[in-house]
Design a protein around this motif. Structure first.
Motif, PDB file in Angstrom:
ATOM      1  N   LEU A 105     -44.495  21.260 -58.733  1.00 26.84           N
ATOM      2  CA  LEU A 105     -44.648  19.474 -59.698  1.00 26.84           C
ATOM      3  C   LEU A 105     -45.915  18.841 -59.855  1.00 26.84           C
ATOM      4  N   PHE A 106     -46.817  19.789 -59.624  1.00 27.56           N
ATOM      5  CA  PHE A 106     -48.270  19.041 -59.868  1.00 27.56           C
ATOM      6  C   PHE A 106     -49.345  20.209 -60.224  1.00 27.56           C
ATOM      7  N   PRO A 107     -49.429  20.031 -61.722  1.00 26.24           N
ATOM      8  CA  PRO A 107     -50.067  21.477 -61.882  1.00 26.24           C
ATOM      9  C   PRO A 107     -51.409  20.927 -61.893  1.00 26.24           C
ATOM     10  N   ALA A 108     -51.929  20.032 -61.486  1.00 28.62           N
ATOM     11  CA  ALA A 108     -53.086  19.763 -61.625  1.00 28.62           C
ATOM     12  C   ALA A 108     -53.601  20.055 -59.794  1.00 28.62           C
ATOM     13  N   GLY A 109     -52.342  20.116 -58.929  1.00 32.24           N
ATOM     14  CA  GLY A 109     -52.182  19.768 -57.614  1.00 32.24           C
ATOM     15  C   GLY A 109     -51.662  18.285 -56.933  1.00 32.24           C
ATOM     16  N   ALA A 110     -51.566  18.444 -55.309  1.00 32.86           N
ATOM     17  CA  ALA A 110     -52.064  17.606 -54.643  1.00 32.86           C
ATOM     18  C   ALA A 110     -52.827  17.443 -53.442  1.00 32.86           C
ATOM     19  N   VAL A 111     -53.409  16.080 -53.436  1.00 33.43           N
ATOM     20  CA  VAL A 111     -53.966  15.565 -52.287  1.00 33.43           C
ATOM     21  C   VAL A 111     -53.741  15.414 -51.633  1.00 33.43           C
ATOM     22  N   ASN A 112     -54.347  15.224 -50.285  1.00 30.90           N
ATOM     23  CA  ASN A 112     -53.794  14.605 -48.736  1.00 30.90           C
ATOM     24  C   ASN A 112     -55.026  14.103 -48.148  1.00 30.90           C
ATOM     25  N   LEU A 113     -54.709  12.434 -47.960  1.00 32.55           N
ATOM     26  CA  LEU A 113     -56.610  11.900 -46.740  1.00 32.55           C
ATOM     27  C   LEU A 113     -55.662  12.006 -45.593  1.00 32.55           C
ATOM     28  N   HIS A 114     -56.739  12.551 -44.106  1.00 30.61           N
ATOM     29  CA  HIS A 114     -56.539  12.473 -43.508  1.00 30.61           C
ATOM     30  C   HIS A 114     -57.786  11.811 -42.766  1.00 30.61           C
ATOM     31  N   ARG A 120     -60.576  19.648 -36.695  1.00 31.41           N
ATOM     32  CA  ARG A 120     -60.024  19.080 -35.939  1.00 31.41           C
ATOM     33  C   ARG A 120     -59.354  18.105 -35.967  1.00 31.41           C
ATOM     34  N   TRP A 121     -58.310  17.658 -35.024  1.00 24.24           N
ATOM     35  CA  TRP A 121     -57.368  17.064 -35.473  1.00 24.24           C
ATOM     36  C   TRP A 121     -56.352  16.918 -36.510  1.00 24.24           C
ATOM     37  N   ARG A 122     -55.122  18.133 -36.012  1.00 24.41           N
ATOM     38  CA  ARG A 122     -54.574  17.779 -37.281  1.00 24.41           C
ATOM     39  C   ARG A 122     -53.271  17.346 -36.865  1.00 24.41           C
ATOM     40  N   GLY A 123     -52.694  17.167 -37.004  1.00 24.98           N
ATOM     41  CA  GLY A 123     -51.226  15.807 -36.683  1.00 24.98           C
ATOM     42  C   GLY A 123     -51.245  14.810 -37.388  1.00 24.98           C
ATOM     43  N   CYS A 124     -50.255  14.224 -36.228  1.00 22.23           N
ATOM     44  CA  CYS A 124     -49.638  12.463 -36.855  1.00 22.23           C
ATOM     45  C   CYS A 124     -50.483  12.034 -36.068  1.00 22.23           C
ATOM     46  N   MET A 145     -52.964  20.033 -50.102  1.00 19.70           N
ATOM     47  CA  MET A 145     -52.229  20.247 -50.104  1.00 19.70           C
ATOM     48  C   MET A 145     -51.276  21.120 -49.603  1.00 19.70           C
ATOM     49  N   VAL A 146     -50.729  21.779 -48.711  1.00 20.82           N
ATOM     50  CA  VAL A 146     -50.457  22.993 -48.232  1.00 20.82           C
ATOM     51  C   VAL A 146     -49.481  23.224 -48.239  1.00 20.82           C
ATOM     52  N   ARG A 147     -48.245  24.058 -47.649  1.00 24.66           N
ATOM     53  CA  ARG A 147     -47.182  24.372 -47.014  1.00 24.66           C
ATOM     54  C   ARG A 147     -47.531  23.949 -45.635  1.00 24.66           C
ATOM     55  N   GLU A 148     -48.672  24.516 -44.971  1.00 19.63           N
ATOM     56  CA  GLU A 148     -48.739  24.577 -43.411  1.00 19.63           C
ATOM     57  C   GLU A 148     -49.584  23.114 -42.459  1.00 19.63           C
ATOM     58  N   MET A 149     -48.765  22.005 -42.182  1.00 19.19           N
ATOM     59  CA  MET A 149     -49.673  20.879 -41.868  1.00 19.19           C
ATOM     60  C   MET A 149     -51.214  20.794 -41.870  1.00 19.19           C
ATOM     61  N   ASP A 150     -51.869  19.881 -42.598  1.00 21.73           N
ATOM     62  CA  ASP A 150     -53.382  19.747 -42.731  1.00 21.73           C
ATOM     63  C   ASP A 150     -53.952  21.093 -42.544  1.00 21.73           C
ATOM     64  N   ALA A 151     -54.087  22.555 -43.361  1.00 17.88           N
ATOM     65  CA  ALA A 151     -54.364  23.335 -43.660  1.00 17.88           C
ATOM     66  C   ALA A 151     -55.380  23.903 -44.416  1.00 17.88           C
ATOM     67  N   GLY A 152     -54.799  23.184 -45.339  1.00 17.82           N
ATOM     68  CA  GLY A 152     -55.649  23.040 -46.867  1.00 17.82           C
ATOM     69  C   GLY A 152     -56.950  23.129 -47.154  1.00 17.82           C
ATOM     70  N   GLY A 197     -63.126  23.581 -53.323  1.00 22.41           N
ATOM     71  CA  GLY A 197     -63.135  23.265 -52.101  1.00 22.41           C
ATOM     72  C   GLY A 197     -63.521  23.875 -51.366  1.00 22.41           C
ATOM     73  N   LYS A 198     -63.238  23.926 -49.127  1.00 21.54           N
ATOM     74  CA  LYS A 198     -64.060  24.889 -49.118  1.00 21.54           C
ATOM     75  C   LYS A 198     -62.787  25.078 -47.637  1.00 21.54           C
ATOM     76  N   ALA A 199     -62.613  26.104 -47.261  1.00 21.32           N
ATOM     77  CA  ALA A 199     -61.355  26.781 -46.535  1.00 21.32           C
ATOM     78  C   ALA A 199     -61.834  26.311 -45.157  1.00 21.32           C
ATOM     79  N   GLN A 200     -60.809  26.494 -44.875  1.00 24.13           N
ATOM     80  CA  GLN A 200     -60.995  25.479 -42.889  1.00 24.13           C
ATOM     81  C   GLN A 200     -60.771  26.562 -42.199  1.00 24.13           C
ATOM     82  N   ASN A 201     -62.219  26.466 -41.211  1.00 28.11           N
ATOM     83  CA  ASN A 201     -61.823  27.768 -40.338  1.00 28.11           C
ATOM     84  C   ASN A 201     -60.979  27.738 -39.092  1.00 28.11           C
TER      85      ASN A 201
END
Length: 218
Positions: A105-114, A120-124, A145-152, A197-201
């Motif tokens: 729904l978001f042409p400019a993308g979706a971003v998340n503050l973690h 390190r420390w993906r999750g809730c 934000m991507v489909r996999e949690m905290d992996a963008g 952006g920089k891809a996560q390892n």
């Protein structure tokens, strides 16, 4: 100025909402439904939902900005968001994972503050996880934000030391205050077309789950 839908639920997400509302046009606030509080179990709106109503009263948000609190993101909810013509979504501690139909729904993308130094420390529960692991430092990450949690992809990151006697609550409050302007900076760079952006390892990723009574054992 971007048209932004903000998604968040607890107290720690309120500074991010306030910062974005001061810099961009928040067209909707998405939060979890009212939840039972206290012995009476009376239903109360989330901290973010309450903050949105306060910001409307203060004139920071437009009076007609909807506060959307669904149990789950259905096609009807997506239609409601799409009708607002958002450019982007900004999220912090919303509590649900967004699927590809919602992210589209978001042409400019979706971003998340973690509140960790991803990957390190993906999750809730990244803040108590860092303290329980004896980490000397942590930080905040703004990620795509991507489909996999905290992996963008990582769009911005800031490192902070952890105080020797700092509690999880104190650290989360500090990270939420420091992360709010960083989230605005990323939205500004999206608007100007300078975001990168920089891809996560993914091989270095660590994970954390919900805390249990076992985690409190000494």
């Amino acid at each position: 100025m971007l048209r932004v839908i903000f998604a968040g639920t607890p107290d720690c997400a309120v500074p991010a909402l306030e910062a974005i509302a001061a810099a961009h046009q928040v067209v909707a606030v998405l939060s979890n439904p009212p939840a039972p509080v206290g012995r009476s179990k009376a239903l109360h709106p989330s901290a973010v939902a309450q903050a949105a109503e306060r910001l409307k009263e203060e004139g920071v948000l437009a009076a007609d900005v909807p506060v959307i609190t669904p149990d789950r993101i259905t096609g009807e909810v997506r239609d409601q968001m799409a009708a607002l013509r958002p450019d982007a979504m900004a999220c912090f501690a919303y509590g649900k994972i967004f699927g590809p139909k919602t992210l589209a729904l978001f042409p400019a993308g979706a971003v998340n503050l973690h509140p960790s130094l991803l990957p390190r420390w993906r999750g809730c529960a990244p803040v108590p996880a860092a303290i329980l692991a004896g980490d000397r430092e942590t930080g905040v990450t703004i990620q795509k934000m991507v489909r996999e949690m905290d992996a963008g992809d990582i769009l911005a990151q800031k490192v902070f030391s952890i105080g020797e006697t700092e509690t999880a609550g104190e650290l989360l409050e500090r990270l939420s205050l420091e992360g709010a302007p960083l989230l605005v900076d990323v939205l500004n760079s999206i608007e100007s077309g300078t975001v990168s952006g920089k891809a996560q390892n993914h091989e270095e990723a660590t994970y954390c789950g919900m805390l249990s009574k076992h985690d409190g054992e000494i």
